[in-house]
Scaffold this active site. Structure first.
Site, short mmCIF file in Angstrom:
data_model
loop_
_atom_site.label_atom_id
_atom_site.label_comp_id
_atom_site.label_asym_id
_atom_site.label_seq_id
_atom_site.Cartn_x
_atom_site.Cartn_y
_atom_site.Cartn_z
N GLY A 51 0.83 -1.20 0.00
CA GLY A 51 0.00 0.00 0.00
C GLY A 51 0.86 1.25 0.00
N CYS A 78 5.34 -6.08 1.57
CA CYS A 78 5.67 -4.66 1.53
C CYS A 78 5.03 -3.91 2.71
CB CYS A 78 5.27 -4.07 0.19
SG CYS A 78 6.18 -2.56 -0.21
N TYR A 79 4.04 -3.03 2.48
CA TYR A 79 3.39 -2.32 3.58
C TYR A 79 2.82 -3.32 4.58
CZ TYR A 79 -0.02 0.47 6.18
OH TYR A 79 -0.75 1.06 7.19
N HIS A 165 7.85 -7.61 -3.98
CA HIS A 165 6.56 -8.05 -4.51
C HIS A 165 6.69 -9.35 -5.31
CE1 HIS A 165 4.11 -4.48 -3.51
NE2 HIS A 165 5.28 -3.86 -3.54
N GLU A 167 4.33 -11.07 -6.53
CA GLU A 167 3.24 -11.19 -7.50
C GLU A 167 3.53 -10.58 -8.85
OE1 GLU A 167 2.37 -7.31 -5.28
OE2 GLU A 167 3.29 -9.26 -4.87
N ASP A 221 -7.23 -3.68 -26.51
CA ASP A 221 -8.25 -3.76 -25.46
C ASP A 221 -9.65 -3.51 -26.00
OD1 ASP A 221 -6.09 -4.13 -23.79
OD2 ASP A 221 -6.00 -2.02 -23.18
N LYS A 375 -3.43 -7.04 -19.33
CA LYS A 375 -3.13 -7.04 -20.76
C LYS A 375 -2.87 -8.43 -21.31
CE LYS A 375 -2.53 -3.86 -23.08
NZ LYS A 375 -3.43 -3.14 -24.01
#
Length: 519
Positions: A51, A78-79, A165, A167, A221, A375
């Site tokens: 965050g 992280c946060y 991170h 992810e 998109d 994407k």
């Protein structure tokens, strides 16, 4: 089920996506409701997201300490890791900041969370605070040159903390860490697939018997969203392309070719002169996006009136909004969009013209079938819909077009300079056989000027910045390591062939901290 507590990270939804791809169900909850949801749902694991806040900031999101005593495996990112340390007696300061790739050295590989991890690998950082003392019971698993507590574990409480991170695409072995955590939670790792039929059914349920106006720009998109909608409602989908002069050459013809095959020949609205007139004198990037977004809506609502007059009940406006647009716009979940994972704690990075750039009052209801996808997932959907590879894997192009690749005012002269430079970049990458290896490439009219020597005379011209990057889901990017000779050729052609340009510089900034586009 694994419960993800959302503290406003740009990648909270991406964490959920990764966990789902590994076969485990997820639920994203707010910090305020986390404890009650966890007690009710009894998840197998808990993830605390990152965050933008600092743990000591007034009003910073937090959770009840009881969560750490429920005997449920916890992964803090992280946060989330900083907050875990703060609540359990560690110490966090506004210290050494890290953004982008760093090398992680494993100090202790005995824990299950570290299973099958190499001794050293690259991870992606994005933090402004630093943990200087771990709570009691935590041991260091990995560290970087600047951060001694980048990866830590508490065996007795079954808590793992990561200051990086796992992810994001560019963290090496990130998926392995998440797999290890899922195993710790007692879940089985398996594969997850996107159900195209379910997406089509959802569109049919939402639209009913109404007609849908499709805002198609020629990009991946909006085209995939449009073809998906056409698959659902057939000729009740009416594609509209606004030719505003800010798109790449040949876009209108491309749109006509695609949609004539999949639904009906699109309506093409010529708005070149009016678009430039509305952008006159505007230098702020946020204002540009809002002006372009508002103008689009005006055009689509005028076309709606014509369609209604012909006896067709048009109620919806389809847009090719994807999840990276939503989260970077700081979008908040709306009551009519239960699946939207935008969060009130997320920082607003920029207003996407489909999201933050829209007027508050609209006559048309929004239909955004790709709003919860990234994407690379959109490309996957496009392939399953039968779109050709040369289109599915084409470079992304922003909805506001060249307007957000020209710093400052968009004039006829600067727009022509940008178009010429862009054409040169694409031609040289194609000739070198690397165009399809990069995610996106474009020049930026920077608005900065420098001295050059042309024909033995002094020339004071604009600086062009070249941005060529590699990515899959847009959430993280790294710059393309192109051959120097190729960069030299691009630079020489731009300076020699585009009037008013003094020099070319190469942008080697990763995301984070930079965004993909300059504006």
């Amino acid at each position: 089920m694994i419960c993800i507590i959302d503290f406003g990270s740009q990648t909270t939804h991406l964490i959920a996506r990764r966990i789902k791809e590994l076969g485990a169900a997820t639920e994203i909850v707010s910090p305020k409701s986390a404890l009650s949801v966890i007690k009710k749902e009894k998840p197998k694991g808990i993830i605390l997201s990152g965050g933008p806040a600092g743990v000591y900031e007034k009003g910073a999101p937090t959770v009840e300490k009881e969560i750490f005593n429920l005997d449920i495996p916890i992964l803090s990112i992280c946060y989330g890791f900083q907050l875990t340390c703060y609540l359990l007696g560690g110490e966090v300061i506004s210290g050494k900041k890290e953004y982008g790739p760093v090398n992680l050295q494993m100090a202790n590989g005995k824990w299950q969370i570290a299973k099958d991890l190499p001794k050293s690998f690259v991870v992606w950082m994005s933090h402004g605070d630093e943990i200087i003392r771990l709570p009691d019971g935590f041991e260091v698993v990995g560290q970087t040159d600047h951060v001694p507590f980048a990866f830590a574990n508490n065996k007795h409480k079954n808590i793992t903390g990561l200051l990086f991170h796992p992810e994001v695409e560019h963290t090496e072995n990130g998926l392995q860490i998440l797999k290890n955590f899922i195993t710790i939670c007692g879940s089985t790792v398996s594969e997850h697939f996107i159900d195209i039929k379910e997406l089509i059914v959802d569109i049919k349920k939402t639209v009913g018997d109404s007609y849908v106006i499709g805002a198609v720009s020629g990009g991946v998109d909006s085209t995939v969203a449009g073809v998906l909608t056409a698959e659902a409602i057939g000729e009740k989908f009416i594609p509209i392309f606004v030719d505003n002069g800010l798109m790449r050459e040949g876009t209108a013809e491309h749109v006509e070719k695609i949609f004539t095959k999949h639904s009906s020949k699109p309506i093409v609205v010529n708005a070149v002169g009016e678009m430039l007139e509305r952008l006159k004198g505007i230098t702020d990037s946020e204002r540009k996006r809002k002006v372009i977004g508002n103008f689009y809506i005006e055009i689509f609502e005028k076309e709606m009136e014509k369609i209604l007059a012909s006896g067709k009940d048009a109620k919806f406006l389809m847009q090719g909004t994807i999840y990276s647009d939503v989260i970077e716009s700081g979008a908040v979940r709306r009551p009519d969009q239960e699946k939207d994972k935008g969060t009130k704690h997320a920082a607003k990075i920029k207003s996407h013209h489909n999201v933050g750039g829209l007027p508050e009052e609209m006559k048309l209801e929004l239909l955004e079938p790709l709003r919860n996808f990234y994407k690379d997932e959109v490309r996957q959907i496009g392939k399953e819909l039968g779109l050709p590879d040369e289109f599915v894997y084409k470079q992304p192009f922003p909805g506001p077009g060249y307007a957000v690749r020209i710093r400052g005012e968009v004039t006829v002269e600067r727009l022509e300079q940008e178009k010429q430079a862009d054409k040169i970049v694409l031609e040289e990458l194609e000739k070198a056989g690397v165009l399809h290896q990069v995610f996106i490439s474009f020049p930026v009219m920077t608005g900065a000027f420098s001295t050059a020597v042309k024909g033995d005379g002094r020339h004071f011209g604009e600086v062009v910045a070249l941005r060529i990057i590699e990515s899959k889901d847009i959430m993280t990017t790294t710059w393309s390591r192109l051959p120097y000779d190729l960069l030299q050729k691009i630079s020489s052609r731009i300076v020699n062939e585009v009037m008013g340009i003094s020099r070319v510089v190469y942008d080697i900034t990763t995301k984070p901290p930079a965004t993909m586009e300059w504006e």
